[in-house]
Design an enzyme around this catalytic site. Structure first.
Site, short mmCIF file in Angstrom:
data_model
loop_
_atom_site.label_atom_id
_atom_site.label_comp_id
_atom_site.label_asym_id
_atom_site.label_seq_id
_atom_site.Cartn_x
_atom_site.Cartn_y
_atom_site.Cartn_z
N TYR A 47 -62.86 -13.99 15.10
CA TYR A 47 -63.93 -14.60 15.90
C TYR A 47 -63.41 -15.24 17.19
CZ TYR A 47 -65.86 -14.31 11.13
OH TYR A 47 -66.21 -13.89 9.87
N HIS A 48 -62.61 -14.48 17.94
CA HIS A 48 -62.05 -14.97 19.20
C HIS A 48 -62.36 -14.04 20.36
CE1 HIS A 48 -58.66 -17.16 16.72
NE2 HIS A 48 -59.84 -17.78 16.65
N PRO A 49 -63.63 -13.68 20.60
CA PRO A 49 -63.92 -12.78 21.73
C PRO A 49 -63.63 -13.44 23.07
CG PRO A 49 -65.96 -13.66 20.81
CD PRO A 49 -64.86 -14.09 19.90
#
Length: 533
Positions: free
Chosen positions: A468-470
């Site tokens: 969850y690190h876009p």
């Protein structure tokens, strides 16, 4: 309605901007947030991300397109839709990345973004419970603390990693990142410290700051090449217009910010025309350069109880709840992981290229509860993936989710690194004191030969998940793919900036919340410098 500054998105960077810009009472600031207030009590309990992720009341609940690199699987991409944004939903892990990450940004033509430039901003934001030193602050709004929970299985992992040759590092945000140790988290006295708590709440009563929730911005209003305001739909679904005398700052994150630019006519000409959007600025890089951290999650069953057992029945849950109520300690204060490691997969690279997240529990994914057996998880991700994807519009309607095309594991380096990371994890599991606590390698199956590259890669394609690190979809720079300059101003459009993780020219080597907050601090400095009274 008129104001000086409009901030779109009350997330990790947006709340920082709202606080810093409104600190001067002469600045009129409006903060628009598509979600609601952070009233859900689970938001404020650290382990509450198990309850808030995948909850559409506070989570956008995005999904990627089917990805060939993952054997055509689709992944969940939760993003915060609430005051505090993803800092209200995330795993609370406080990681800045490596100094070399920021020095590379500067070397790519982004003056003012080197490590020496951004370290003071990290320190200014932080109150670290360990106190101030060369690398940490003790006067900032954001509380950073040590874990208020320990578990033998994660202690054993740290010891086993040392036995495997990886040095202990008490502060991965200090002089160097490499080594193994324990996470710090964004929490204060056992409660989550989101940017809504840290930055927005202290500023909420300022008469020059207006916070509007349930306000999804439809487009940025442009007068020629100048941004003049925004249109948004309010809670009742009525279209409202808001004008800004000075600037508009987009802080919607790596999905929403590029989507809003494209809906406003700023983006790749062919894509805009495909959806009947009038072209205002031809910026080919909008939505491109998407990067994310992909994690391989290895699960080991154990001889001894883990947190899985503690939460498996009502009595255990009651004990955990009582401990939290009485002392603000125990499992309810836990971040997404307890132990971590930053390691190199090859001796010829300068800095660590993989990161471990080690949890004293196991679950199919956050939000679905723990497995029904004693186990722990060690996840490993590649820190600097080469693979790049994109965000694409599906229509000219802002309520329609865009396509998320991550393009995972599409380069040889990425494939080799994830395989090497999985193999390092399996080797650590064979060292004492961890090995004696393990009863079975559950995921992957022990029949998977550690020397079989192709089989391990195929396992990774079938079993990895986003961490969850876009980042990167409104890239900062001065080349043809850049969207904003080093002062975060959108190329070709005056009065409009982007300030969130989408501006990263390259993803940083670690979790992205602390850098998002730093970006908010940096952006506020730039905006105030360019708009003096």
């Amino acid at each position: 309605m008129n104001t000086d500054f409009i901030i779109v998105g009350a997330g990790s960077a947006g709340c920082v901007l709202a606080n810093r810009l409104s600190a001067n009472p002469r600045n009129k600031v409006v903060l628009l947030e598509a979600g609601g207030r952070d009233w859900n009590p689970w938001i404020h309990i650290p382990v509450g991300y198990f309850k808030t992720i995948h909850n559409p009341a506070v989570d956008w609940c995005y999904k990627t397109e089917a990805d060939p690199g993952l054997n055509n699987r689709r992944l969940d991409w939760p993003r915060g839709k609430v005051l505090g944004g993803s800092s209200s939903l995330n795993g609370l892990l406080y990681v800045r990345g490596q100094p070399q990450d920021y020095d590379r940004w500067r070397q790519m033509g982004n003056a003012g973004w080197g490590w020496d430039d951004v370290l003071p901003l990290f320190k200014r934001a932080e109150t670290n419970e360990r106190g101030a030193d060369e690398y940490h602050g003790d006067q900032g709004p954001l509380s950073v603390s040590d874990m208020r929970i320990q578990r033998p299985i994660t202690d054993a992992w740290v010891a086993a990693a040392q036995a495997a040759g990886y040095k202990f590092n008490p502060d991965y945000n200090g002089a160097k990142q490499e080594g193994v140790g324990f996470f710090q988290l964004t929490a204060r006295n056992g409660r989550r410290c989101s940017t809504a708590v840290a930055y927005l709440n202290p500023a909420r009563k300022r008469p020059n700051l207006t916070i509007i929730t349930h306000a999804q911005v439809e487009r940025v209003l442009l007068d020629g090449s100048r941004a003049t305001g925004v249109q948004y739909k309010d809670k009742s679904g009525i279209l409202q217009s808001l004008l800004a005398a000075k600037e508009i700052i987009l802080s919607g994150g790596s999905i929403n910010s590029p989507q809003l630019l494209m809906l406003s006519g700023i983006g790749e000409v062919e894509q805009l025309r495909e959806h009947g959007i009038e072209v205002k600025a031809d910026l080919k890089g909008v939505g491109k350069n998407l990067q994310d951290h992909l994690q391989a999650r290895l699960v080991y069953k154990t001889h001894e109880p883990t947190l899985n057992d503690e939460v498996s029945n009502l009595l255990g849950q009651a004990r955990i709840g009582l401990k939290y109520l009485m002392s603000r300690t125990g499992p309810m204060t836990m971040a997404a992981s307890l132990a971590t490691g930053f390691m190199k997969t090859r001796p010829d690279i300068e800095t660590p290229d993989i990161q471990f997240h080690v949890q004293p529990l196991s679950a199919e994914n956050p939000g679905q509860g723990a497995d029904k057996f004693s186990a722990f998880t060690m996840s490993v991700c590649q820190l600097r993936p080469e693979s790049k994807g994109e965000i694409r519009l599906t229509s000219s309607n802002g309520r329609d989710y865009p396509k998320i095309v991550p393009n995972y594991l599409s380069t040889e380096t990425d494939c080799r690194t994830i395989v090497a990371g999985v193999n390092i994890a399996r080797r650590i599991a064979r060292h004492s004191p961890l090995a004696s606590k393990i009863s079975e390698e559950y995921r992957p199956n022990p029949s998977l030969d550690i020397e079989d590259y192709d089989a391990t890669l195929d396992w990774a394609r079938n079993n990895t998940a986003s961490i969850y690190h876009p980042t990167g979809t409104c890239k900062m720079g001065n080349d043809s793919a850049a969207v904003v300059d080093a002062r975060l101003r959108v190329h070709g459009i005056s009065g409009l900036r982007v300030a969130d993780c989408s501006i990263m020219p390259e993803i940083i080597s670690g979790n992205t919340n602390a850098p998002a907050i730093m970006i908010g601090e940096k952006a506020s400095e730039l905006v105030l410098e360019d708009n003096p009274f």
